[in-house]
Structure formats: structure tokens, C-alpha cells
Design a protein around this motif. Structure first.
Motif, PDB file in Angstrom:
ATOM      1  N   LEU A  53       2.669  -4.485   9.578  1.00  0.00           N
ATOM      2  CA  LEU A  53       1.771  -4.117   8.468  1.00  0.00           C
ATOM      3  C   LEU A  53       0.778  -3.011   8.823  1.00  0.00           C
ATOM      4  O   LEU A  53      -0.265  -2.899   8.187  1.00  0.00           O
ATOM      5  CB  LEU A  53       1.002  -5.335   7.916  1.00  0.00           C
ATOM      6  N   ALA A  58       4.367  -2.107  -1.052  1.00  0.00           N
ATOM      7  CA  ALA A  58       5.777  -1.807  -1.326  1.00  0.00           C
ATOM      8  C   ALA A  58       6.089  -0.298  -1.390  1.00  0.00           C
ATOM      9  O   ALA A  58       6.970   0.180  -0.664  1.00  0.00           O
ATOM     10  CB  ALA A  58       6.198  -2.528  -2.607  1.00  0.00           C
ATOM     11  N   ARG A  99      11.378  -5.450   6.835  1.00  0.00           N
ATOM     12  CA  ARG A  99      10.763  -6.426   5.917  1.00  0.00           C
ATOM     13  C   ARG A  99      11.739  -6.664   4.769  1.00  0.00           C
ATOM     14  O   ARG A  99      12.307  -5.702   4.239  1.00  0.00           O
ATOM     15  CB  ARG A  99       9.423  -5.934   5.370  1.00  0.00           C
ATOM     16  N   ALA A 169      -3.173  -3.296  -3.880  1.00  0.00           N
ATOM     17  CA  ALA A 169      -2.226  -2.381  -4.533  1.00  0.00           C
ATOM     18  C   ALA A 169      -2.990  -1.131  -4.939  1.00  0.00           C
ATOM     19  O   ALA A 169      -2.929  -0.671  -6.072  1.00  0.00           O
ATOM     20  CB  ALA A 169      -1.566  -3.059  -5.723  1.00  0.00           C
ATOM     21  N   ALA A 173      -1.747   1.362  -0.302  1.00  0.00           N
ATOM     22  CA  ALA A 173      -0.439   0.721  -0.445  1.00  0.00           C
ATOM     23  C   ALA A 173       0.567   1.601  -1.155  1.00  0.00           C
ATOM     24  O   ALA A 173       1.753   1.263  -1.233  1.00  0.00           O
ATOM     25  CB  ALA A 173      -0.598  -0.587  -1.218  1.00  0.00           C
ATOM     26  N   ASP A 247       6.173  -6.597  -5.359  1.00  0.00           N
ATOM     27  CA  ASP A 247       7.087  -6.184  -4.284  1.00  0.00           C
ATOM     28  C   ASP A 247       8.532  -6.158  -4.739  1.00  0.00           C
ATOM     29  O   ASP A 247       9.355  -5.423  -4.180  1.00  0.00           O
ATOM     30  CB  ASP A 247       6.918  -7.102  -3.077  1.00  0.00           C
TER      31      ASP A 247
HETATM   32  O1  MRU Z   1       2.418  -7.876   2.884  1.00  0.00           O
HETATM   33  P1  MRU Z   1       1.895  -6.679   2.152  1.00  0.00           P
HETATM   34  O2  MRU Z   1       0.468  -6.400   2.453  1.00  0.00           O
HETATM   35  O3  MRU Z   1       2.776  -5.482   2.294  1.00  0.00           O
HETATM   36  O4  MRU Z   1       1.972  -7.119   0.635  1.00  0.00           O
HETATM   37  C1  MRU Z   1       1.672  -6.166  -0.336  1.00  0.00           C
HETATM   38  C2  MRU Z   1       1.606  -6.689  -1.697  1.00  0.00           C
HETATM   39  O5  MRU Z   1       1.914  -7.825  -1.977  1.00  0.00           O
HETATM   40  C3  MRU Z   1       1.251  -5.677  -2.753  1.00  0.00           C
HETATM   41  O6  MRU Z   1       0.627  -6.296  -3.832  1.00  0.00           O
HETATM   42  C4  MRU Z   1       2.516  -5.000  -3.249  1.00  0.00           C
HETATM   43  O7  MRU Z   1       3.245  -4.469  -2.182  1.00  0.00           O
HETATM   44  C5  MRU Z   1       2.235  -3.937  -4.215  1.00  0.00           C
HETATM   45  S1  MRU Z   1       1.565  -2.472  -3.492  1.00  0.00           S
HETATM   46  C6  MRU Z   1       1.457  -1.403  -4.768  1.00  0.00           C
END
Ligand code: MRU
Length: 359
Positions: A53, A58, A99, A169, A173, A247
Motif C-alpha cells: 500500500l 484502485a 492485489r 478516494a 488514490a 474497488d
Molecule cells: O486498500 P486500499 O487503501 O487500496 O483501499 C482503497 C479503497 O477501498 C478505496 O476506497 C478505493 O480503492 C477507491 S479509490 C478511488
């Protein structure tokens, strides 16, 4: 746009290295205390950055994987097309296992491999240039998608509203505005005021470390709460809408997002608060009929027992269950906001229509 807002929404979370043989990311595990950039050069470094991470969210992992496979291919000096295509496939499969839940990862990698297969037999140097164009296009399209999602999402809230979000999000991200946080940044830019409640998001605290950081930096009123405080905040009448990312969205609208999201949706239903999922069409997987078919990542129990604590919070041998995602049933979702518009139930029809209109 004021400078601080620009700094948050235009952050360079993932980019291609200047030599085009590496990927540069912000190490999200070190935020908010340190802003550290990492240069990833090997398949293992890219795989680990996604798995651990350091790059997450996503769309961001899709972009990182696309830049990553291109950067690796630039290093190979393999000029025979068949040998190149074979190695490309093997590395793509490897990165794809970093992942399992976010479909954007395989979506982006498949798009990259599509360039290789569509140009079978061409000189590898030419294929490499096309791959460079494709990964940049994936990134640019995500910027445009986030902007469009932000515009559609902003129609769902009004000045002064309280919005609860879970996980992260935002720009870190994704690209630029983000998805679930995008309408908040866009509205703020236009002078609107929101009161945001950010679930801390156990066990890895993306809400505390990243969402509250991004919003606070941008000057948006944000209150950090523990996940188990969402109910009281809703009961107090402080939340007019829930905005979350996704995701993987199945064909029937069932949506996988960070663990705890489905609980937020259940609470929102109880209190009569609309619950919206915001995400690009690259997160919709029509080949997946429903939530039962979405692979859910199980992570290291140490994340529950030890991470973030000075001392372990449980005995080392305690049994832990650490799913990284859960699935929110489509019946709990008031709308799915994409760059092409807002889908409403029945999702089997509205989601499929998004792809038909695209053709
Ligand atoms: O485990 P993570 O931190 O990658 O999880 C991310 C999420 O659950 C986000 O809400 C999702 O990827 C949407 S990002 C636009």
C-alpha cells in the motif's frame, strides 16, 4: 483555484521516471508525517509497493502498474517481437497478482498487453513507443474521469451539507480531484462549504492518515471519527450524504470497497441517508455477475495486532480475520456516480447501458 487547493488536487502521486525506466510514487504509508518519493525500478519493487500500500487506491494502482510494465519493458533490450511479447505477458501476470480486489489493476495491465498483441510483428522499438503512449493515456483519462465524476457528484449535495466518507478516494488514490472526495474539492473551489466526517478506517487508517490530511490541507472542514462513531454522527443529523469510492463494481451493482463500507451503508439506510458510490467505469466489472464473485483480499494479521501500536495490542498467537474489503449490497446504494453519469437501480440495466452507449 487557490494555491493550497491546487497543491492537494494536483499532487504527483504516481508518475513515470525521467528515464522512462522507472516509476516514481509518493510512499502513502509515510503520510501524513513525511512526504517521501520512491523510485521503483524492478518488478519486485513495483509488486511490493502495490502489495504494501505504498501506492494504493484502485485507479492509482492501475496507473502505477501501467507505468510499471512500460518502465520494465524499456529496460529489457529485447528486440525480437515474440520474446518481447512472452516476457511482457509473464511480467504482467506477476504484477497482476499483487492485489486481487481492485479490478483497475488487471484492467490497466490488460490494456497495456492489448497494445502488444494488436501490434504483433511490428518492430519492438515501435511497440515500446505505443506502450508509452498507452500508459500516459490511462493516466490522462483518469484525470478527466475524476473531474467528470466530481461534477456529477456535486449535483447530489448542497452548500452546508455534511458528508461522511470511508477510507480514501481522494487525489492520492486517483488522479487530481479523486472520486468520492472529488465533489468536495470541486465544490470548495466554487466557494461551497461542507462538513466532512472521515472514518479513520481500521486497520490501516487510510481515513485518518490520508483523507483527513487531504481535506484539511485543502481547507475543507473535516472531522476525524473512529469507525464505530459513524452511527452517532448520523443520528445527530450531521450527515446528509455518504460518499465512498469502489474497488470493483459487479454487474448487479454490488460494490467492493474498503472493509467497513458495507456497515456504513447499512447505517445510512437505517437513518434514511443517501449512500453513493463514486468511481470510474474502469472499476465496473460486467464480467462479474454479483458481489459473491468478487475476490476479497485477506491481509496479514499483524496489521490488526501490531501496526500503528508502540506495543502489540494483542498476544502474538491470537487468531485474526483481516479482510481488506467488503461488499455493499446493491440494494443499499442510492446511486453509482461514474464519469458518464449517475446510475440508479436497477443497476443490471443502468451499468450495462454505460458500456453500450460507449460503443
Ligand atoms: O486498500 P486500499 O487503501 O487500496 O483501499 C482503497 C479503497 O477501498 C478505496 O476506497 C478505493 O480503492 C477507491 S479509490 C478511488
Amino acid at each position: 483555484m487557490n494555491e493550497t487547493l491546487k497543491q492537494v488536487t494536483h499532487i504527483d502521486n504516481v508518475r513515470l521516471g525521467g528515464d522512462e525506466k522507472s516509476v516514481v510514487i509518493i510512499d502513502q504509508t509515510q503520510l501524513p508525517n513525511r512526504t517521501v518519493y520512491l523510485t521503483l525500478r524492478t518488478p519486485e519493487e513495483i509488486y511490493d509497493a502495490i502489495k504494501l500500500l505504498q501506492v494504493r487506491g484502485a485507479p492509482a494502482i492501475g496507473i502505477c502498474a501501467a507505468y510499471g510494465i512500460y518502465a520494465l519493458a524499456r529496460q529489457w533490450e529485447l528486440w525480437d517481437y515474440d520474446a518481447f511479447a512472452e516476457k511482457f505477458h509473464a511480467q504482467k501476470e506477476y504484477l497482476n497478482t499483487s492485489r486481487p480486489t481492485a479490478v483497475n489493476l488487471s484492467w490497466a495491465l490488460n490494456r497495456m498487453e492489448g497494445v502488444v498483441t494488436a501490434n504483433a510483428g511490428k518492430p519492438v522499438a515501435e511497440v515500446l513507443d505505443l506502450l508509452g503512449g498507452e500508459c500516459r493515456a490511462i493516466h490522462q483519462e483518469d484525470i478527466a474521469m475524476c473531474r467528470a465524476i466530481s461534477e456529477y457528484g456535486l449535483r447530489l449535495i448542497k452548500d452546508g451539507d455534511g458528508v461522511l466518507t470511508h477510507c480514501n478516494a481522494g487525489p492520492l488514490a486517483t488522479s487530481r480531484y479523486g472520486t468520492a472526495l472529488g465533489p468536495l474539492f470541486l465544490g470548495h473551489e466554487q466557494g461551497m462549504k461542507f462538513r466532512v466526517f472521515s472514518d479513520e478506517t481500521r486497520p490501516l487508517l487510510q481515513g485518518a492518515r490520508l483523507t483527513s490530511y487531504e481535506l484539511q490541507q485543502a481547507g475543507i472542514d473535516v472531522t476525524l471519527i473512529c469507525d464505530n462513531m459513524a452511527s452517532i454522527v448520523m443520528k445527530n443529523g450531521w450527515v446528509q450524504a455518504c460518499f465512498v469510492g469502489c474497488d470493483r463494481v459487479a454487474a448487479n451493482g454490488d460494490t467492493a470497497n474498503k472493509i467497513g463500507t458495507s456497515g456504513v451503508a447499512i447505517l445510512a439506510k437505517h437513518y434514511g441517508i443517501p449512500f453513493y458510490v463514486l468511481g470510474p467505469t474502469s472499476t465496473i466489472d460486467l464480467s462479474c455477475p454479483d458481489g459473491d464473485h468478487i475476490p476479497i483480499e485477506l491481509r496479514d494479521p499483524g496489521e490488526i495486532r501490531e501496526t500503528w501500536y508502540i506495543e502489540p495490542m494483542a498476544l502474538p498467537e491470537v487468531k485474526c480475520y483481516n479482510p481488506a474489503f467488503d461488499v455493499t449490497d446493491h440494494t443499499l446504494i442510492s446511486g453509482i456516480v461514474t464519469e458518464k453519469g449517475i446510475c440508479r437501480a436497477p443497476y443490471t440495466e443502468s451499468l450495462a447501458a454505460l458500456f453500450q452507449s460507449h460503443r
